[in-house]
Write a protein that holds these residues in place. Structure first.
Motif: not given
Ligand code: SF4
Length: 339
Positions: A105-110, A112-116, A151-153, A320-322
């Motif tokens: 997962g990821c806390a940045v919450g972009c 356009f991103c499924m992970t966020g 994720g956000e490294p 890539q995440d983007v």
């Protein structure tokens, strides 16, 4: 398991630094223990040799291949099982590259991103990050590792830097081929700048996506509040200090960040800078409202930026995440599990 924990366990078995490196090289480079068995038997202390088969099995269990999804361009998305039953994604890229995940997962919450979408579920250990490389090497050679998966490294800095240190030494990956990717976090810039001579200093990718501060806040709602100009300033400092050009990432979203005003903004920000702009047309996903621009439109934007003095590479996203597609495999597999 952290890399430092593996090293500690080996030390307790009587291994010195050279012994530890020899063992870790077998793991990270996916060299079977049968290869070089004689040398290992001759070289390693008895207690290490006796523990080796079980230790290797444990390390290989940190990341196991659940499924592989080849793309048309020769890339392949990998859905990877972690030891606790969680799943992450890695992507085999062209030219012996690998994109790894750094968090679940990821806390940045972009936007356009499924992970966020689900926020941060947990950090990956440095061992789990390295294990994605070891796993990929059982499938293909890997000579470049980009930290652009889930994720956000910068939010898992200690573990990511520990993984980078191992990959850039016994992992046999050139330092400039280790690409630390971030939305831009002052703590990460500080730590990376402080990496001293002799230590593994990675290259840097920065997610820019727009030249407009307000739009960036909207698209990347929980990224640190740096303006695009501040971000490029920090990137330029790192590029000059490291000697590697910064890769500025730009996900092209149709009608959102592909207008004339953005082209002018990009030229103002990046012309003359030690960096390259990677433009990646968004990969539309049904769950999210953004649209991929046509390839012709994207090519025209890249051509005009080039003409105006900004080194621009147009890339088709492989994972890539983007690209916004990252996290899709995992989301679908989780849905399947819940049914
Ligand atoms: Fe996190 Fe990267 Fe997705 Fe943004 S694009 S939410 S930083 S994984």
């Amino acid at each position: 398991m952290q890399v430092s924990e593996i090293q500690r366990r080996l030390t307790e078995l009587g291994a010195n630094a050279a012994h530890r490196d020899r063992v870790l090289r077998h793991w990270v480079q996916a060299i079977p223990l049968s290869q070089g068995r004689r040398a290992l038997e001759h070289y390693l202390p008895l207690a290490v040799r006796e523990a080796l088969p079980a230790l290797m099995a444990e390390l290989q269990g940190l990341a196991r291949l659940r499924s592989q999804h080849p793309g048309e361009d020769g890339s392949a998305r990998l859905l990877v099982d972690l030891a606790d039953g969680q799943m992450v994604e890695s992507v085999l890229l062209l030219r012996e590259g690998l994109c790894v995940s750094s968090q679940l997962g990821c806390a940045v919450g972009c936007r356009f991103c499924m992970t966020g979408r689900d926020g941060l579920l947990r950090q990956l250990s440095s061992g789990e990050i390295v294990a994605q490389v070891a796993l990929a090497r059982t499938l293909r050679p890997v000579k470049k590792v980009v930290f652009m998966g889930m994720g956000e490294p910068a939010h898992n800095l200690d573990n990511v830097l520990e993984a980078i240190a191992l990959l850039g030494t016994v992992g046999n990956i050139g330092h400039k081929n280790l690409v630390f990717s971030t939305v831009g976090d002052p703590r990460a810039f500080e730590r990376l700048m402080a990496v001293g001579g002799g230590a593994v200093k990675p290259a840097l990718a920065l997610s820019l996506h727009t030249s407009k501060p307000a739009l960036r806040e909207q698209l990347l709602p929980r990224a640190p509040r740096l303006t695009p100009a501040e971000l490029v300033e920090a990137g330029e400092r790192y590029a000059r200090a490291s000697g590697y050009p910064v890769q500025y990432q730009w996900t092209l979203l149709d009608g959102i960040n592909d207008g004339e005003d953005e082209l002018d903004g990009i030229v103002a920000l990046l012309k003359g800078k030690y960096g390259v702009l990677n433009m990646i047309p968004y990969n539309s996903v049904p769950e999210l409202p953004y649209v991929r621009p046509s390839w012709d439109k994207a090519r025209e934007i890249a051509r005009r930026l080039h003409q105006r003095g900004v080194l621009t590479k147009l890339r088709d996203s492989a994972g890539q995440d983007v690209d916004g597609g990252c996290g899709q495999l995992r989301a679908r597999a989780e849905q399947g599990r819940r049914r």
